[in-house]
Design a protein around this motif. Structure first.
Motif, short mmCIF file in Angstrom:
data_model
loop_
_atom_site.label_atom_id
_atom_site.label_comp_id
_atom_site.label_asym_id
_atom_site.label_seq_id
_atom_site.Cartn_x
_atom_site.Cartn_y
_atom_site.Cartn_z
N LYS A 113 40.37 79.12 -23.83
CA LYS A 113 41.23 79.85 -24.76
C LYS A 113 40.44 80.80 -25.66
CE LYS A 113 44.61 76.15 -25.07
NZ LYS A 113 45.21 75.13 -25.94
N ARG A 114 39.16 80.53 -25.86
CA ARG A 114 38.35 81.35 -26.77
C ARG A 114 37.67 82.51 -26.06
NH1 ARG A 114 34.04 78.60 -28.57
NH2 ARG A 114 34.24 76.94 -27.05
N ILE A 115 37.96 82.69 -24.76
CA ILE A 115 37.31 83.75 -23.99
C ILE A 115 38.37 84.69 -23.43
CG2 ILE A 115 35.92 84.26 -21.95
CD1 ILE A 115 34.52 81.57 -22.42
N ASN A 116 38.18 85.98 -23.70
CA ASN A 116 39.07 87.02 -23.20
C ASN A 116 38.24 88.00 -22.37
OD1 ASN A 116 41.50 88.58 -23.03
ND2 ASN A 116 40.57 90.00 -24.49
N LEU A 117 38.64 88.21 -21.12
CA LEU A 117 37.96 89.14 -20.23
C LEU A 117 38.88 90.32 -19.95
CD1 LEU A 117 36.54 86.57 -17.65
CD2 LEU A 117 35.38 87.51 -19.66
N ASP A 118 38.37 91.53 -20.19
CA ASP A 118 39.15 92.75 -19.96
C ASP A 118 38.41 93.68 -19.01
OD1 ASP A 118 41.38 92.20 -21.60
OD2 ASP A 118 40.32 92.90 -23.37
N VAL A 119 39.14 94.21 -18.04
CA VAL A 119 38.59 95.25 -17.18
C VAL A 119 39.02 96.58 -17.79
CG1 VAL A 119 38.63 96.28 -14.88
CG2 VAL A 119 38.67 93.79 -15.13
N ALA A 120 38.03 97.32 -18.29
CA ALA A 120 38.31 98.59 -18.96
C ALA A 120 37.01 99.37 -19.14
CB ALA A 120 38.96 98.34 -20.33
N ASN A 121 37.14 100.64 -19.42
CA ASN A 121 36.01 101.47 -19.77
C ASN A 121 35.65 101.15 -21.22
OD1 ASN A 121 34.68 103.77 -21.06
ND2 ASN A 121 34.95 104.78 -19.08
N ALA A 122 34.45 100.65 -21.45
CA ALA A 122 34.04 100.18 -22.79
C ALA A 122 34.03 101.32 -23.81
CB ALA A 122 32.67 99.53 -22.71
N ILE A 123 33.70 102.52 -23.40
CA ILE A 123 33.67 103.65 -24.32
C ILE A 123 35.08 103.90 -24.85
CG2 ILE A 123 33.07 106.08 -24.61
CD1 ILE A 123 30.67 104.14 -23.92
N ASP A 124 36.06 103.93 -23.96
CA ASP A 124 37.46 104.11 -24.35
C ASP A 124 37.96 102.91 -25.15
OD1 ASP A 124 37.39 106.48 -22.91
OD2 ASP A 124 38.33 105.59 -21.12
N TYR A 125 37.54 101.72 -24.76
CA TYR A 125 37.95 100.48 -25.42
C TYR A 125 37.57 100.51 -26.89
CZ TYR A 125 39.06 95.43 -25.13
OH TYR A 125 39.62 94.18 -25.27
N MET A 126 36.36 100.96 -27.18
CA MET A 126 35.90 101.05 -28.57
C MET A 126 36.64 102.15 -29.32
SD MET A 126 33.66 98.80 -29.57
CE MET A 126 34.87 97.72 -28.86
N ALA A 127 36.95 103.24 -28.64
CA ALA A 127 37.68 104.34 -29.29
C ALA A 127 39.10 103.89 -29.67
CB ALA A 127 37.74 105.56 -28.37
N GLU A 128 39.71 103.07 -28.81
CA GLU A 128 41.06 102.57 -29.09
C GLU A 128 41.05 101.50 -30.18
OE1 GLU A 128 42.63 101.30 -25.31
OE2 GLU A 128 42.33 103.29 -24.44
N GLY A 129 39.96 100.78 -30.28
CA GLY A 129 39.82 99.77 -31.33
C GLY A 129 40.17 98.37 -30.87
N LEU A 130 39.39 97.41 -31.35
CA LEU A 130 39.65 96.01 -31.05
C LEU A 130 40.83 95.50 -31.87
CD1 LEU A 130 35.95 94.73 -31.17
CD2 LEU A 130 37.32 95.14 -29.13
N PRO A 131 41.54 94.50 -31.38
CA PRO A 131 42.64 93.92 -32.17
C PRO A 131 42.17 93.37 -33.51
CG PRO A 131 42.64 93.06 -29.91
CD PRO A 131 41.40 93.87 -30.07
#
Length: 179
Positions: A113-131
């Motif tokens: 439950k404490r681990i979240n795996l996402d397939v995404a471009n990390a550069i875009d991921y950071m630009a969009e912002g973490l929850p």
């Protein structure tokens, strides 16, 4: 590594993915002579590369409750954090689904439950912002040509800073030339 068996091999739009095993170590490789991740099978949570050990230095100064790893590879950083920091919430972002699949299948990647795996471009991921902002953000973004040069861009660093708590830490793997 002397004699390695190829456990897994595939290609995707970004290049080759190989998982090698000599009975003692397991290696994720994107190119001949390359080690993206190295894991000792008997102690999968003990980091084998000096650069990953160095990336854990922020743990001397903080006890993170929430961390994000950009670039999963074989998941060695995630495994080490999961083993070392009780109750930590981890998010890992990996560009390549096949790399994530290999990490889950061959590198004893922890789950829960404490681990979240996402397939995404990390550069875009950071630009969009973490929850939620994190206490520790680690970037280990490499491909068949080496380090993703986007990691050194001011805009990427600024986006990372926006996603880290005020007293949080950023650990960048920005090794460019193996010479």
């Amino acid at each position: 590594m002397t004699t390695s068996n190829i456990l897994y091999s595939c290609n995707d739009e970004y290049g080759n993915i190989h998982v090698l095993d000599d009975g003692q170590y397991r290696i994720l490789s994107f190119a001949k002579g390359d080690e993206q991740s190295k894991q000792k099978l008997s102690t999968p949570f003990v980091l084998q590369h000096e650069y990953t050990q160095a990336m854990m230095l922020p743990l001397l100064f903080c006890s993170p409750k929430r961390a994000c790893i950009l670039g999963l590879g074989g998941g060695t950083l995630l495994s080490a954090l999961h083993h070392t920091v009780p109750a930590i919430h981890l998010t890992a972002v990996e560009l390549r689904q096949e790399v994530m699949d290999a990490a889950q299948m061959y590198f004893k990647l922890p789950t829960g439950k404490r681990i979240n795996l996402d397939v995404a471009n990390a550069i875009d991921y950071m630009a969009e912002g973490l929850p939620k902002k994190v206490d520790l953000l680690m970037t280990d973004l490499y491909n068949t040509q080496g380090m993703d040069r986007s990691v050194l861009q001011a805009s990427f660093i600024e986006n990372c800073a926006k996603n880290i708590k005020e007293d949080g830490w950023l650990a960048l793997n920005c090794w460019i030339d193996q010479k």
